[in-house]
Each structure stands twice: as C-alpha cells, then as structure tokens.
Design an enzyme around this catalytic site. Structure first.
Site, PDB file in Angstrom:
ATOM      1  N   SER A  25       0.433  -1.548  -0.102  1.00 24.10           N
ATOM      2  CA  SER A  25       0.385  -0.015  -0.115  1.00 24.10           C
ATOM      3  C   SER A  25       1.142   1.130   0.277  1.00 24.10           C
ATOM      4  CB  SER A  25      -1.304  -0.511   1.150  1.00 24.10           C
ATOM      5  OG  SER A  25      -0.950  -1.249   1.858  1.00 24.10           O
ATOM      6  N   ASP A  65       0.779 -10.316  12.014  1.00 21.51           N
ATOM      7  CA  ASP A  65      -0.484 -10.230  11.211  1.00 21.51           C
ATOM      8  C   ASP A  65       0.610 -12.025  10.334  1.00 21.51           C
ATOM      9  OD1 ASP A  65      -2.272 -10.121   8.885  1.00 21.51           O
ATOM     10  OD2 ASP A  65      -1.214  -8.130   7.576  1.00 21.51           O
TER      11      ASP A  65
HETATM   12  P1  ATP Z   1       0.675  -3.735   2.452  1.00 13.03           P
HETATM   13  O1  ATP Z   1       2.253  -2.616   2.632  1.00 13.03           O
HETATM   14  O2  ATP Z   1      -0.414  -3.328   1.662  1.00 13.03           O
HETATM   15  O3  ATP Z   1       0.286  -4.633   3.628  1.00 13.03           O
HETATM   16  P2  ATP Z   1       2.566  -5.565   1.877  1.00 13.03           P
HETATM   17  O4  ATP Z   1       2.781  -5.536   3.730  1.00 13.03           O
HETATM   18  O5  ATP Z   1       2.977  -6.860   1.044  1.00 13.03           O
HETATM   19  O6  ATP Z   1       1.634  -4.533   1.577  1.00 13.03           O
HETATM   20  P3  ATP Z   1       6.540  -5.278   1.308  1.00 13.03           P
HETATM   21  O7  ATP Z   1       6.324  -5.265   2.287  1.00 13.03           O
HETATM   22  O8  ATP Z   1       6.188  -3.770   0.511  1.00 13.03           O
HETATM   23  O9  ATP Z   1       4.016  -5.141   1.126  1.00 13.03           O
HETATM   24  O10 ATP Z   1       5.758  -5.787   0.104  1.00 13.03           O
HETATM   25  C1  ATP Z   1       5.492  -5.616  -1.207  1.00 13.03           C
HETATM   26  C2  ATP Z   1       5.794  -6.864  -1.867  1.00 13.03           C
HETATM   27  O11 ATP Z   1       7.102  -7.474  -2.605  1.00 13.03           O
HETATM   28  C3  ATP Z   1       5.428  -8.180  -1.481  1.00 13.03           C
HETATM   29  O12 ATP Z   1       3.905  -8.695  -1.926  1.00 13.03           O
HETATM   30  C4  ATP Z   1       6.517  -9.496  -1.835  1.00 13.03           C
HETATM   31  O13 ATP Z   1       5.251  -9.826  -3.342  1.00 13.03           O
HETATM   32  C5  ATP Z   1       7.345  -8.383  -2.918  1.00 13.03           C
HETATM   33  N1  ATP Z   1       8.546  -8.520  -1.223  1.00 13.03           N
HETATM   34  C6  ATP Z   1       8.775  -7.909  -0.406  1.00 13.03           C
HETATM   35  N2  ATP Z   1       9.628  -8.175   0.828  1.00 13.03           N
HETATM   36  C7  ATP Z   1       9.869  -9.171  -0.281  1.00 13.03           C
HETATM   37  C8  ATP Z   1      11.834  -9.724   0.082  1.00 13.03           C
HETATM   38  N3  ATP Z   1      12.343  -9.545   0.552  1.00 13.03           N
HETATM   39  N4  ATP Z   1      12.048 -10.463  -0.929  1.00 13.03           N
HETATM   40  C9  ATP Z   1      10.985 -10.484  -1.906  1.00 13.03           C
HETATM   41  N5  ATP Z   1      10.178 -10.018  -2.149  1.00 13.03           N
HETATM   42  C10 ATP Z   1      10.085  -9.072  -1.320  1.00 13.03           C
END
Ligand code: ATP
Length: 315
Positions: A44, A159
């Site tokens: 988000s 979560d």
């Molecule tokens: P929100 O903030 O809406 O809850 P989120 O927590 O999934 O979303 P992010 O943590 O920014 O948001 O991650 C976005 C996406 O990026 C994730 O759904 C995942 O697929 C990918 N991602 C996040 N962290 C990693 C990582 N360390 N390695 C690979 N892919 C990642």
C-alpha cells in the site's frame, strides 16, 4: 554487509536534490550504491525492487517508501516502527527477513532487506491448491522456530498469513512485514478497508476484547497450518462480519483426509482462551515453544538442523 543501520532519522532534509541523490561521500549508503532492477512487488505504501549493491554485487530486496505518501496518510511513524522492529530482530534468525541497511533521501525511505527470490508462500498454496503434509510440517516447524525467536525478543507479529511468509533460494521461510500489526489495532466496529485480507487470521480476543498478545500469533499459526493442508481458510464467511462470527464461534471443520496429527495440532492452537493455546503455557520463558515443538505432528522434525535440511517438494 555488516554495516550498521543508517537511521532514516539521521539524514538531513536540507540536502539539495543533487547532493542527496548523487553520492554517499559522507560515508553513508545511498540509493546510488545500488543498481535497481525488477519490481518484486508492491504494498500500500511501498514498492519492493530488486537491488544489487554495486561494490559487493550482493543482491537484496529494497523496499522503497514514498515519504510524501506516508505523510499524507499519517503512516510515517508506522514505517519507522517497522524499521525499529526489524532492527530489534537483527540478523539472528534465518527465518526472519533481515534489514541490512536503512537510509533515505528527500523523497523516499529505503529498507535494504534479504532477497526472498521464491516469492510468497501464498502464491505456492494458490498454485498447488494445497501443500503436502510433509511440506506443511516443514513450514509450520520453521514458523514455530521463527515465532519463538521473535517472541523472546518481545516482538508480536500480529499479521501472520501466507502472504507474509516469503521463500528464499532454498524454499525456506522468511517471515516479513513487521509493519502491518497496526492494521489489526483497529477495533472491528471501526474497521476500515485496510482490514480486508487479514480478517481470516484474526484471533477471538482481538474481536472480543481488542487485545492481542504473543498467543494471537499462535492462533494465526493454527489458521496457516489449516490453510496449507486444506487449501482454504479455516474461517471464511460471505462477509468479514460473518467470518468474524465464525471465528468467535470456533466454527470450522476439517476436510476429509486431513492428517490427524495436524488436525490435533490445529485444534490445540485454535482455542478461544489465549492462555490455553499450545505454546502459550510458559509464555515469556525460554521454553515457551517447547510444548509446541514436542507435539507428535513434529515427531520427524530435526529441530537442530531445521534450517539446513532441504525443503520437501512443494506438492
Ligand atoms: P501492505 O503494505 O499493503 O500490507 P505488503 O506488506 O505486502 O503490503 P511490502 O512489504 O512492501 O508490502 O511488499 C510488497 C511485495 O513485495 C510483497 O507482496 C512481496 O511479494 C514482495 N516482497 C516484499 N519483501 C520482499 C523480499 N524481501 N524479497 C522478495 N520480495 C519481497
């Protein structure tokens, strides 16, 4: 890759555009120290991008958060809280995404994280329909081990769900997303749209008393184990409200063929009283998860080599 965390709070907003983007001459890391590649995913408030550290060629996942967007939505503190939690968790556990560096420029916060190349466990479950019992056992054991580590350090995830369980090169779990616990701080009556997507994992105590504890993560663990084997949510109503009713009434059933020992473990985790859940008995002590580890479902797990043993085929 063991430089100290460069706190976002330490960077001056007075930096000119060119200065703050162009170099790390002050000895601190900046975006220019990385080559940015493919977008790995979006949240988000963030975009996660593949990054290669120019000097070492080491690859990372770089979470880029837009400061303006965070400020407009009052989420700056949440982003910094996520960073602080990751700093507290440090580099001590293979099953938790490690924050290597954090820095900022005029526009963005950057979190340089372990790269989890094989994406979310959720996509695997969706693709395969469900996981084999062996696979579910392996991932549940890794989750127990990671939860034990974070709980002993005073961190409640709040979560846990397969979207927040990433898979590394060797298909081992890396727990991520320590910033979304705040979403379930919202009482259900006042729940906003951001609540969608986690409703299925919310514990009864959160719904009834707006309380969470380490044991709420144990509830979510039960939901995740159920989902890995059944291929569907333990609690799913036609609306969020109906899902929450089912949670409060403990209204779920096992599909035919569900492994009996896994079912026994799920039953001991999906218990309404948080203090009665398996693993909650000695909460706060060094042995809080021992009763969970001793459950017959884990009889074939070698806890000592859990992070070296190969993952069973994802089937
Ligand atoms: P929100 O903030 O809406 O809850 P989120 O927590 O999934 O979303 P992010 O943590 O920014 O948001 O991650 C976005 C996406 O990026 C994730 O759904 C995942 O697929 C990918 N991602 C996040 N962290 C990693 C990582 N360390 N390695 C690979 N892919 C990642």
């Amino acid at each position: 890759a063991d430089q100290p965390i460069d706190s976002p709070a330490g960077r001056s907003r007075a930096n000119s555009k060119s200065k703050s983007r162009s170099s790390s001459a002050n000895g601190r890391l900046s975006a220019d120290d990385f080559e940015f590649g493919d977008i790995l995913g979006e949240g988000s408030y963030s975009t996660v991008i593949h990054g290669t550290h120019r000097a070492t060629r080491q690859e990372y996942a770089i979470k880029v958060l837009d400061k303006g967007h965070l400020k407009r939505n009052n989420k700056l503190q949440t982003a910094l809280a996520e960073k602080n939690t990751l700093v507290r968790l440090g580099s001590g556990h293979p099953g938790i995404v490690r924050l290597h560096w954090a820095f900022q420029d005029d526009w963005s916060l950057y979190f340089v994280l372990d790269l989890a190349r094989n994406g979310e466990l959720q996509s695997r479950i969706s693709r395969m329909g469900s996981l084999s019992t062996a696979c579910a056992r392996y991932y549940t054991a890794q989750l127990v081990d990671a939860l034990d580590y974070m709980h002993l350090r005073g961190v409640i995830h709040r979560d846990l769900k397969p979207e927040n369980l990433l898979l590394d090169d060797d298909f081992r779990i890396k727990v991520t997303d320590f910033g979304t616990g705040k979403l379930i701080d919202v009482p259900p009556e006042r729940a906003t749209k951001t609540f969608v997507g986690t409703a299925q994992y919310v514990s009864p105590e959160l719904l009834e008393a707006n309380e969470t504890s380490k044991s709420s993560d144990l509830w979510a663990l039960g939901c995740v184990l159920y989902q890995m084997i059944a291929g569907r949510f333990a609690f799913q109503g036609l609306s969020e409200y109906l899902t929450w009713q089912k949670i409060k009434q403990l209204d779920y059933t096992f599909p035919e063929g569900f492994d009996p020992e896994a079912a026994d473990l799920v039953r001991r985790l999906l218990v309404r009283d948080p203090l009665e859940r398996l693993g909650a008995g000695l909460a706060g002590s060094d042995y809080s998860m021992e009763e969970l580890r001793a459950h017959p479902f884990f009889a074939t797990i070698h806890w000592d080599t859990l992070w070296d043993d190969p993952a069973p085929p994802l089937e």
